[in-house]
Design a protein around this motif. Sequence first.
Motif, PDB file in Angstrom:
ATOM      1  N   UNK A 109       0.823  -1.136   0.172  1.00  0.00           N
ATOM      2  CA  UNK A 109      -0.140  -0.053   0.040  1.00  0.00           C
ATOM      3  C   UNK A 109       0.868   1.250  -0.205  1.00  0.00           C
ATOM      4  N   UNK A 110       1.990   1.267   0.700  1.00  0.00           N
ATOM      5  CA  UNK A 110       2.723   2.572   0.940  1.00  0.00           C
ATOM      6  C   UNK A 110       3.494   2.549  -0.408  1.00  0.00           C
ATOM      7  N   UNK A 111       3.974   1.220  -1.176  1.00  0.00           N
ATOM      8  CA  UNK A 111       4.702   1.537  -2.467  1.00  0.00           C
ATOM      9  C   UNK A 111       3.629   2.400  -3.378  1.00  0.00           C
ATOM     10  N   UNK A 112       2.362   1.886  -3.298  1.00  0.00           N
ATOM     11  CA  UNK A 112       1.456   2.617  -4.297  1.00  0.00           C
ATOM     12  C   UNK A 112       1.131   3.932  -3.869  1.00  0.00           C
ATOM     13  N   UNK A 113       1.087   4.332  -2.596  1.00  0.00           N
ATOM     14  CA  UNK A 113       0.910   5.800  -2.369  1.00  0.00           C
ATOM     15  C   UNK A 113       2.242   6.652  -2.622  1.00  0.00           C
ATOM     16  N   UNK A 114       3.558   6.008  -2.527  1.00  0.00           N
ATOM     17  CA  UNK A 114       4.727   6.533  -2.762  1.00  0.00           C
ATOM     18  C   UNK A 114       4.651   6.851  -4.103  1.00  0.00           C
ATOM     19  N   UNK A 115       4.273   6.215  -5.180  1.00  0.00           N
ATOM     20  CA  UNK A 115       4.289   6.266  -6.637  1.00  0.00           C
ATOM     21  C   UNK A 115       3.435   7.517  -6.988  1.00  0.00           C
ATOM     22  N   UNK A 116       2.344   7.404  -6.230  1.00  0.00           N
ATOM     23  CA  UNK A 116       1.530   8.624  -6.831  1.00  0.00           C
ATOM     24  C   UNK A 116       1.955  10.070  -5.892  1.00  0.00           C
ATOM     25  N   UNK A 117       2.777   9.769  -4.845  1.00  0.00           N
ATOM     26  CA  UNK A 117       3.181  10.923  -4.199  1.00  0.00           C
ATOM     27  C   UNK A 117       4.171  11.489  -5.065  1.00  0.00           C
ATOM     28  N   UNK A 118       5.011  10.507  -5.568  1.00  0.00           N
ATOM     29  CA  UNK A 118       6.249  10.999  -6.556  1.00  0.00           C
ATOM     30  C   UNK A 118       5.795  11.704  -7.697  1.00  0.00           C
ATOM     31  N   UNK A 119       4.572  11.478  -8.177  1.00  0.00           N
ATOM     32  CA  UNK A 119       4.124  12.208  -9.389  1.00  0.00           C
ATOM     33  C   UNK A 119       3.492  13.731  -9.042  1.00  0.00           C
ATOM     34  N   UNK A 120       2.817  13.572  -7.731  1.00  0.00           N
ATOM     35  CA  UNK A 120       2.276  14.769  -7.368  1.00  0.00           C
ATOM     36  C   UNK A 120       3.320  15.685  -7.132  1.00  0.00           C
ATOM     37  N   UNK A 121       4.458  15.216  -6.335  1.00  0.00           N
ATOM     38  CA  UNK A 121       5.549  16.397  -6.051  1.00  0.00           C
ATOM     39  C   UNK A 121       6.400  16.674  -7.268  1.00  0.00           C
ATOM     40  N   UNK A 122       6.183  16.039  -8.253  1.00  0.00           N
ATOM     41  CA  UNK A 122       6.999  16.441  -9.862  1.00  0.00           C
ATOM     42  C   UNK A 122       6.211  17.396 -10.200  1.00  0.00           C
ATOM     43  N   UNK A 123       5.061  17.738  -9.576  1.00  0.00           N
ATOM     44  CA  UNK A 123       4.508  19.098 -10.488  1.00  0.00           C
ATOM     45  C   UNK A 123       4.721  20.203  -9.505  1.00  0.00           C
ATOM     46  N   UNK A 124       5.409  21.045 -10.186  1.00  0.00           N
ATOM     47  CA  UNK A 124       5.972  22.139  -9.271  1.00  0.00           C
ATOM     48  C   UNK A 124       5.137  23.247  -9.172  1.00  0.00           C
ATOM     49  N   UNK A 125       4.173  23.551 -10.256  1.00  0.00           N
ATOM     50  CA  UNK A 125       3.391  24.573 -10.056  1.00  0.00           C
ATOM     51  C   UNK A 125       1.978  24.205 -10.829  1.00  0.00           C
TER      52      UNK A 125
END
Length: 218
Positions: free
Chosen positions: A42-58
């Motif tokens: 579950x954490x791996x799946x969440x982290x994958x999404x979080x990585x994408x979200x944090x890649x959006x800088x603005x």
Amino acid sequence: MIEENAERLAIAPTSTTRRQFVLGAGALFALAALPLPRAHAATDAAQKIADHFSSVKSMMGEFVQFGPRGEQTGGKFFIQRPGKLRFNYEKPSPMRVISDGKNVVIGNMKLKTWDLYPLSKTPLSLLLADKIDLGNQLVRDVKEESDLTTIVLGDKTIFGDSTITLMFDPKTYDLRQWTITDVQAKDTSVMIFNVQTGVNLDPSVFEIPYADVHAPRR
């Protein structure tokens, strides 16, 4: 009531239970912590999404907010990493929420009142960071469906007594909605739309009027 919901939308210092930060949508999910064998997945799946979200800088767009009593308002939002955010509520609401990377303020433009909080003491410090690091202690549950991926976060050291539910598009990983459920099981939800990413935002968008913030209240 809109003023209270603005407080919920913006921040929840860990020492304050009345003001809660809204970061996910789909309230009232009675979700318990996952059993240990599934927690890592579950954490791996969440982290994958979080990585994408944090890649959006603005990003910028519009939002509709739903309060715990069914009240509804909307407005425009602006985000720039690291640490900057602004929510402008449409009239007749006088509310503004601004984070300049160091502090977060909730302002009532009609009453000329402001509440100031250190960014580091709010969940925004996690969610507006350049890199979002989700540990097992944060992720309560991950639910993957064909049209929605739901992540529930909860940690007293960051979110106080609230839980935060985020809903993402399972194909693009784009954030769709967010909700906070407070200790009284009251929910404030936000849906975002017409989102633009990679936009150039004027620095003045995130300026906090400190002279007004620190002015004596009448």
